[in-house]
Each structure stands twice: as structure tokens, then as C-alpha cells.
Write an enzyme that holds these catalytic residues in place. Structure first.
Site, PDB file in Angstrom:
ATOM      1  N   GLY A   1      31.985  45.167  36.069  1.00  0.00           N
ATOM      2  CA  GLY A   1      32.632  46.274  36.755  1.00  0.00           C
ATOM      3  C   GLY A   1      33.556  47.010  35.817  1.00  0.00           C
ATOM      4  O   GLY A   1      33.785  46.591  34.683  1.00  0.00           O
TER       5      GLY A   1
ATOM      6  N   ARG B   1      40.016  47.962  37.072  1.00  0.00           N
ATOM      7  CA  ARG B   1      40.550  48.006  38.448  1.00  0.00           C
ATOM      8  C   ARG B   1      39.451  48.264  39.483  1.00  0.00           C
ATOM      9  O   ARG B   1      39.642  48.994  40.438  1.00  0.00           O
ATOM     10  CB  ARG B   1      41.624  49.083  38.603  1.00  0.00           C
ATOM     11  CG  ARG B   1      42.734  49.015  37.620  1.00  0.00           C
ATOM     12  CD  ARG B   1      43.598  47.804  37.830  1.00  0.00           C
ATOM     13  NE  ARG B   1      44.423  47.603  36.624  1.00  0.00           N
ATOM     14  CZ  ARG B   1      45.169  46.551  36.415  1.00  0.00           C
ATOM     15  NH1 ARG B   1      45.212  45.575  37.294  1.00  0.00           N
ATOM     16  NH2 ARG B   1      45.867  46.428  35.315  1.00  0.00           N
TER      17      ARG B   1
ATOM     18  N   HIS C   1      50.190  36.695  36.883  1.00  0.00           N
ATOM     19  CA  HIS C   1      48.823  36.519  37.363  1.00  0.00           C
ATOM     20  C   HIS C   1      48.584  35.039  37.699  1.00  0.00           C
ATOM     21  O   HIS C   1      47.954  34.714  38.694  1.00  0.00           O
ATOM     22  CB  HIS C   1      47.833  37.011  36.302  1.00  0.00           C
ATOM     23  CG  HIS C   1      46.427  37.136  36.811  1.00  0.00           C
ATOM     24  ND1 HIS C   1      45.333  37.255  36.002  1.00  0.00           N
ATOM     25  CD2 HIS C   1      45.947  37.134  38.068  1.00  0.00           C
ATOM     26  CE1 HIS C   1      44.239  37.323  36.744  1.00  0.00           C
ATOM     27  NE2 HIS C   1      44.580  37.258  37.992  1.00  0.00           N
ATOM     28  N   ARG C   2      49.155  34.171  36.852  1.00  0.00           N
ATOM     29  CA  ARG C   2      49.009  32.733  37.058  1.00  0.00           C
ATOM     30  C   ARG C   2      49.703  32.290  38.353  1.00  0.00           C
ATOM     31  O   ARG C   2      49.154  31.522  39.125  1.00  0.00           O
ATOM     32  CB  ARG C   2      49.647  32.029  35.854  1.00  0.00           C
ATOM     33  CG  ARG C   2      49.256  30.607  35.690  1.00  0.00           C
ATOM     34  CD  ARG C   2      49.711  30.149  34.326  1.00  0.00           C
ATOM     35  NE  ARG C   2      49.287  28.816  34.033  1.00  0.00           N
ATOM     36  CZ  ARG C   2      49.155  28.334  32.805  1.00  0.00           C
ATOM     37  NH1 ARG C   2      49.420  29.106  31.772  1.00  0.00           N
ATOM     38  NH2 ARG C   2      48.762  27.108  32.599  1.00  0.00           N
TER      39      ARG C   2
END
Lengths: 170, 170, 170
Positions: free
Chosen positions: B10, B13, B51-52
Site C-alpha cells: 500500500g 498512510r 508505536h510500541r
């Protein structure tokens, strides 16, 4: 509408040419290859020669950076033809400052006139950020418009990503 | 061919990572997350840490900007693995000037050797105008080629736009 | 979820607007056109005027570079509405330095509140190389995120290439 016209759309290194070649060679040969790349330097000349050597026997290659339409009229009417690629042909027309309207109309007539199957490989170039360069913006617009026109007369349209096809038409 | 290998392609975003995470967590955990992002500065370090924290419990994270292949061999053979993302791993290899041919062949062997399901997130970057920058052109070409190779060995391939999937394979 | 909301995604000159207009005009008119393009100069003013003249009778045009949300509340609740395009509206919001979070939440509420069918045309801009320009990167990220959010509340999503649709949803 032409009998059997396939438009193969995809990004850079999406596998669109290999996909098209595999479809063409599933038909009995000889197959006619319309190469629109233009050799501006030795590196490019070598890449074109290498690409030519890589193709299997049975291909007849025509170098037609600008003369694609004439070649489509000249080769035997029933043989399978692969045009690789339409977007480079358009680039060449823009750089040569020909009349695009006239050239594209003539190309469409030549495609509709063929009896044998034709595959056209084309780049989709409009899915990034708007280019800052004016010429790049114009090229992007013209390439998109041409893809739409060929999409309309095509009997089959495929979008290729990672070497795999999505069916847009047919 | 590996048992169960999904390539999630993709744009930026496009929702490809969230789509992949949802698929992975539909399997029983723990899930192994192979993070290929490299922290060059504090901002990046903070984004990676965030993110983690955002991932649900049950994830085991491996920071593998270059060492992805080794980690695929080291984690238990049957656990679900998510690689996010393949394109950053390729970027890291190019910047580290490793031998791409060797690295990619080793990665393919590691993927084929796994018994558990693997998801690979990758960027499609070839659908804009040709970049003026030479390194960007090379990167674009290598990324497209790698996506094709993984597309070939994958059992499933999805193209994501606006968070929604199109099935390219499987 | 709104009753009948279609997101039409595509690249530059992909034929997404023509595709959307054809779908809208298959419903009984009058049709309301929400134009988000902003005329910064005479050339742009002329292009907008030309586009307006090109549309068939039966269209009511609203110029809403920033005021889209208000207009969605103001036009009769059951009429078909076409927004062309969402990505320009987002660009205008970014340039006007409004609070995106608030603006997008209000837009979503206005879309969900409509009884009649709505079509939103949007650009997919994340499928090229990472832009070098910081503002372009931010715009690309925000456009992708907005497409995901609208994709979630839409009842139908189409990806257009060469004037032809792929169904992402519905």
C-alpha cells in the site's frame, strides 16, 4: 471497438512488462514487439540491446519511439503485437513537440484497425504528490488522459502490482 | 512455497499496518513484531517508542533494521510474525551498502523456512512521476523488484487503499 | 453510518470526477456540486468557470474551498451531493492553518447527518517516492489519514484507474 485490445497498467518495476509478455507468448508466434524506448546514450543503448537479447526467440522487434502508429499499420494484420510502452511513446511525442491531439487520434484508429490481438503496456504516474516541475505536471496529466482514452477502447484492462493483476475491465 | 505468507502492499498512510495488525491478532498470540524502522534522531526514537506502546499486549517486538533474516530464524517456528516494513528494511540495506542479491536470497530462504504465518507490510512507491534524484530512482526500482519477488512466493497478496483491501492473490 | 456515502479514490487524471458525475446523474436531479478548488489567479478562475460550463444543466454549484461542512448542512437533506474534491478541501484547511482535528470531525458529522446520497472524490497521493519537501510529506500523511477515515464511514469505496473502477467496499 477493436477485437482484442489489452491495456496493462502499472507502476515502475511492477512486473507489467513480464506479465504482458507472458500473455502475448501464450498465443502462437511470431510476436511483434513495438519498442518505444529511445537510446539517448550508450548506457540506454546497452539496456535496450540487453532487453532484446532477453526476449525469447520468436519476437520481431520494431524500434518505434515516434513511428508506432505507422508500424501498427505495416505489420501483418493478424499477428499478436505488444507495445512497450505507451507512456514512453507519449513522452517522445511531447519532447518532439508533435500535435498530441492528432497523434493520439491516429494511434486510436490504427489500434481499432488491427485484427490480431494487441497488448499496450502503460505507466500509471498520477498516484504521488503533485510534481513541482511544470513539465512533469503536464506529462502526468497527458499520461492520465491517454490511459483513460485507451481504457475506453480496450476490451481488457489490468492493473499490475507486485507482478500480480487486478481486473479493471474484461 | 511457504505455508502461509501474506504480503500487504500500500501507499503512505493507506492503513496497511493497521490492516496487517488486525489480521495477525485474529490468530492466537503471542505475536512477534519485526520492526525495521531505524531511529536516527530523538524524534524518530520517540515515534518508535509510541508505536510500541500503542500495540496491544501480547506483542513481542524485535528491532531489526538490518537483522531481519536472523530474527526470522531465531523466533519460535510456529508463532505468527509481522514484518513492518519490508521497504524500510530494503532502504536500510541500500544505505548500509550490503549486497542486495545475497541479502534478499537469504530473506527468501528464511521466509520459506517458517512454519507459522508471516505478514510482510511493504510500500508501493512506483506510481508517481519518475524521481529526478538518482538514488530515489534506484530505490524505487529495487523496491518494485523486491515486491515482485515476495509476491511470487506469497500465498496471499493484498493492495490497501483508504484502509480497505483488494485481493491480488489468494 | 450514513445511508449512502461513496468515496471515489484515484490519481491525477484517472477519470475519477467523470466517473463520479456519471453515478450522481444516474439519480434524479437537481444535483448539488460542492467545488473545493480555490481560484488564486485568472488562469484558475477561467478553468473553474469552464468546468462549470461543462457540467450538464441540472447542477447547482457551491464554491466551498473551506465552507464545505456548512454547505452540507444547508442544502436540502435529500438531494444528491457531489464533493470534488476532498483532497483540495484538506489542502485549503492546511494552508488556512485551521484545526484539522476539529474540521474533520465536523465534516464527518455533516456527512453522517445527510439523508440523500453523497459522493466524495479524493486523490490517492501516497504511492510515489517519499517527497523531499516537509510540507508535501505532511500533506501526504494527512490526505492518507483522511481517506482512511472516510473509507471507514463510507458505504461504498471505488479506486479508479484509466477511468475504470475497482471495488474496495460495497
Amino acid at each position: 471497438m477493436t477485437h482484442d485490445l489489452t491495456l496493462i497498467l502499472g507502476g515502475a518495476r511492477s512486473g507489467k512488462s513480464a506479465f504482458a509478455e507472458a500473455e502475448v507468448t501464450s498465443h502462437p508466434g511470431p510476436w511483434h514487439y513495438m519498442a518505444t524506448a529511445q537510446a539517448f546514450d550508450d548506457e540506454m543503448r546497452e539496456r535496450i540491446a540487453q532487453h532484446r537479447r532477453d526476449r525469447a526467440d520468436g519476437w520481431v522487434t520494431h524500434e518505434v519511439p515516434l513511428g508506432l502508429t505507422g508500424a501498427l499499420h505495416d505489420v501483418p494484420a493478424a499477428v499478436p503485437v505488444l507495445v512497450d510502452c505507451l507512456t514512453l511513446w507519449l513522452t517522445n511525442q511531447i519532447l518532439a513537440e508533435t500535435d498530441l491531439h492528432t497523434e493520439i487520434a491516429a494511434l486510436e484508429r490504427a489500434l481499432r484497425a488491427r485484427r490480431g490481438p494487441v497488448w499496450l503496456v502503460a505507466n500509471e504516474v498520477g498516484l504521488g504528490i503533485v510534481p513541482e516541475n511544470t513539465l512533469a505536471r503536464r506529462f502526468r496529466d497527458e499520461a492520465g488522459r491517454l490511459n483513460q482514452r485507451i481504457g475506453q477502447i480496450a476490451t481488457r484492462v489490468r492493473f499490475i502490482a507486485a507482478g500480480l493483476p487486478l481486473a479493471l475491465k474484461g
